[in-house]
Design an enzyme around this catalytic site. Structure first.
Site, short mmCIF file in Angstrom:
data_model
loop_
_atom_site.label_atom_id
_atom_site.label_comp_id
_atom_site.label_asym_id
_atom_site.label_seq_id
_atom_site.Cartn_x
_atom_site.Cartn_y
_atom_site.Cartn_z
N CYS A 242 0.90 -1.17 0.00
CA CYS A 242 0.00 0.00 0.00
C CYS A 242 0.93 1.21 0.00
O CYS A 242 1.21 1.80 1.03
CB CYS A 242 -0.89 -0.02 1.24
SG CYS A 242 -2.14 -1.32 1.18
N PRO A 245 1.40 7.84 -0.85
CA PRO A 245 2.17 8.58 -1.86
C PRO A 245 3.67 8.28 -1.88
O PRO A 245 4.39 8.86 -2.67
CB PRO A 245 1.92 10.04 -1.49
CG PRO A 245 1.71 10.01 0.00
CD PRO A 245 1.01 8.70 0.29
N GLY A 246 4.15 7.37 -1.01
CA GLY A 246 5.45 6.83 -1.32
C GLY A 246 6.62 7.12 -0.40
O GLY A 246 7.75 6.78 -0.75
N GLY A 247 6.39 7.69 0.75
CA GLY A 247 7.52 7.98 1.66
C GLY A 247 8.34 6.73 1.94
O GLY A 247 9.58 6.77 1.93
N LYS A 248 7.64 5.62 2.16
CA LYS A 248 8.37 4.40 2.54
C LYS A 248 8.99 3.75 1.30
O LYS A 248 10.08 3.18 1.37
CB LYS A 248 7.43 3.45 3.29
CG LYS A 248 6.93 4.12 4.57
CD LYS A 248 5.90 3.32 5.32
CE LYS A 248 5.27 4.14 6.43
NZ LYS A 248 4.39 5.24 5.95
N ASP A 263 -0.45 0.18 -5.29
CA ASP A 263 -1.51 0.88 -4.56
C ASP A 263 -2.74 0.87 -5.46
O ASP A 263 -2.63 0.82 -6.68
CB ASP A 263 -1.10 2.33 -4.25
CG ASP A 263 -1.90 2.93 -3.10
OD1 ASP A 263 -1.35 3.05 -1.98
OD2 ASP A 263 -3.08 3.28 -3.32
N CYS A 358 -1.01 3.98 10.93
CA CYS A 358 -0.77 5.26 11.63
C CYS A 358 -1.98 5.59 12.51
O CYS A 358 -2.63 6.61 12.34
CB CYS A 358 -0.45 6.38 10.66
SG CYS A 358 -1.71 6.67 9.42
C1 LIG Z 1 -1.42 4.60 4.90
S1 LIG Z 1 -1.58 4.85 3.21
C2 LIG Z 1 0.00 4.37 2.62
C3 LIG Z 1 1.09 5.40 2.82
C4 LIG Z 1 2.38 5.02 2.12
N1 LIG Z 1 2.87 3.73 2.50
C5 LIG Z 1 3.49 6.03 2.35
O1 LIG Z 1 4.41 5.79 3.12
O2 LIG Z 1 3.42 7.11 1.74
C6 LIG Z 1 -2.56 3.51 2.72
C7 LIG Z 1 -2.69 3.32 1.24
O3 LIG Z 1 -3.40 2.11 1.03
C8 LIG Z 1 -4.04 2.22 -0.23
N2 LIG Z 1 -5.02 1.12 -0.28
C9 LIG Z 1 -6.18 0.98 0.38
N3 LIG Z 1 -6.76 -0.19 0.09
C10 LIG Z 1 -5.94 -0.82 -0.78
C11 LIG Z 1 -5.97 -2.07 -1.46
N4 LIG Z 1 -6.98 -2.92 -1.28
N5 LIG Z 1 -4.96 -2.37 -2.28
C12 LIG Z 1 -3.93 -1.51 -2.47
N6 LIG Z 1 -3.85 -0.33 -1.87
C13 LIG Z 1 -4.83 0.01 -1.03
C14 LIG Z 1 -4.60 3.62 -0.22
O4 LIG Z 1 -4.84 4.07 -1.53
C15 LIG Z 1 -3.46 4.38 0.48
O5 LIG Z 1 -2.62 4.97 -0.47
#
Ligand SMILES: C[S@@+](CC[C@H](N)C(=O)[O-])C[C@H]1O[C@@H](n2cnc3c(N)ncnc32)[C@H](O)[C@@H]1O
Length: 423
Positions: A242, A245-248, A263, A358
């Site tokens: 998931c 926007p990609g920090g990790k 994602d 989070c």
């Molecule tokens: C907490 S955010 C991720 C933040 C990201 N890891 C970062 O560090 O920037 C959760 C992400 O899960 C994605 N998401 C939700 N359900 C999903 C699914 N079934 N499959 C893939 N991505 C999903 C959302 O679009 C969202 O971008």
């Protein structure tokens, strides 16, 4: 623009957030009255809305004795202006007479609120003659009752109160360096933290040295922990399930790993691609549903930063406590459990998986992980204190990481567990 136009914009933002359940960022992008203001006026309107959202529980409880009918029974626009006015009087350095008169004038400028100008005036005059509710109300009264009771029963009253008070602090700015943290700290005038993030006390993101060259990205210090616990190595295949926007993803790619960033949100993946382009890093980017996508071959390492209630980011997004409902929080665990099961299926024997959210809500964190361990092939790979410099107090007895913010510990609340699939 006049002071009344600033209050009008603040009221409109509060109306969009609290009555239409938009995030504050979305509301600011969408509202014409807000965007018609020039830079400093816009910053002031934003500050009023943000202060009202941070203190909303106190404001709503504090104004209620001064109203001839409940806040919930007033028009949405009138309610928004009362909240904006009370925030200025109780929680900002705005002279009360200016806060009252400019906010009442804003009601005249806003047609759905016009007939409520007298009501706004009467309420705010009483507010301006009274003490801030911060003196009499508990920190838990900052939150809706369901949230106070959930986190109070999870962590005890004292810790829950510290969490509630943490949302009153404006969040600091943390940078994640692409390579040499000490160099980025020196160039930006920031301080290198023991966890490797850089604390910035002043300056705007786009004007800090190294932004355009992609030498760092903005990332909360606690948000850096999950990727680091995977110990990414050059050339190693890692799935970020998931990712946007990609920090990790950026952290994993900066360590030289071959990252697959998946994602389901195309717009959020566009931001991930922009971040990759700015930093000159590479990842394979896939739009897909993590529950259904099948890995061509199992991955030795997987990061699952699952969708969650995000109640650990209330300093940054204070509206979260009000635009999320208890039903939302109840909905997430099923999604999280399914994504963790899908990730487990894609993990190679002997592989490592880091799960994180989070939010401090245990039903989205430790309870998901305990259930997966009890019913599937995963085992916990306990985190060691030496792996989380600066965050040692966040290590749980089981070897997970729970970064609850408290006085002097400014960061988001993350729950993080490291798991392995035995060979
Ligand atoms: C907490 S955010 C991720 C933040 C990201 N890891 C970062 O560090 O920037 C959760 C992400 O899960 C994605 N998401 C939700 N359900 C999903 C699914 N079934 N499959 C893939 N991505 C999903 C959302 O679009 C969202 O971008």
């Amino acid at each position: 623009m006049s002071g009344a136009h600033i209050r009008l914009a603040a009221g409109r933002l509060l109306n969009l957030v609290l009555d239409k359940r938009r995030t504050l960022d979305d509301a600011m992008a969408a509202d014409d009255a807000f965007n018609a203001l020039d830079g400093s006026d816009r910053a002031f309107a934003r500050a009023i809305a943000s202060s009202a959202l941070r203190h909303l529980g106190w404001i709503d409880r504090g104004v209620s004795p001064f109203l001839s009918r409940p806040l919930s029974a007033t028009g949405a626009e009138v309610r928004a202006l009362i909240r904006a006015g009370a925030a200025q009087i109780w929680f900002m350095d705005v002279p009360p007479h200016a806060a009252v008169s400019e906010t009442v004038e804003a009601a005249r400028l806003w047609s759905p609120a016009r007939s409520g100008g007298g009501f706004v005036n009467a309420a705010l005059r009483r507010v301006s003659e009274s003490e801030s509710p911060a003196r009499s109300l508990s920190p838990l009264a900052l939150w809706p009752d369901w949230l106070a009771s959930r986190l109070g029963s999870a962590y005890g009253r004292q810790t829950a109160e510290a969490l509630a008070l943490a949302q009153l602090e404006e969040p600091g700015l943390h940078l994640s360096p692409k390579a040499d943290g000490a160099r980025v700290a020196a160039a930006t005038g920031g301080t290198l933290r023991p966890d490797g993030a850089i604390d910035i006390t002043s300056g705007t993101v786009e004007t800090l040295p190294g932004y355009a060259a992609g030498e760092w990205w903005v990332q909360d210090a606690a948000a850096r922990i999950p990727a680091r616990l995977l110990s990414p190595q050059p050339g190693e295949r890692i799935l970020d399930l998931c990712a946007a926007p990609g920090g990790k993803t950026l952290q994993l790619a900066a360590a030289g790993a071959e990252v697959t960033a998946l994602d389901r949100s195309r717009p959020r993946l566009e931001r991930l691609k922009e971040n990759l382009a700015r930093t000159g890093l590479h990842a394979e980017v896939i739009v897909g549903d993590g529950e259904a996508w099948k890995a061509p071959t199992p991955f030795p390492k997987i990061l699952l930063d699952a969708p969650c209630s995000a109640l650990g980011t209330l300093r940054r997004h204070p509206e979260g406590a009000w635009i999320k409902t208890e039903a939302d929080v109840t909905r997430f665990p099923a999604v999280q459990a399914r994504l963790l099961a899908a990730a487990t299926d894609m993990l190679a024997p002997g592989g490592t998986l880091v799960y994180c959210v989070c939010t401090p809500v245990p039903a989205e964190g430790v309870e998901i992980v305990e259930a997966a361990i009890a019913t599937g092939p995963l085992k916990r790979a306990p985190v060691l204190a030496s792996e989380i410099p600066g965050f040692e107090p966040s290590l749980t007895p089981a070897g997970d990481v729970l970064t609850l913010p408290a006085a002097g510990r400014q960061h988001d609340a993350f729950y993080i567990a490291r798991l392995t699939r035995p060979a």
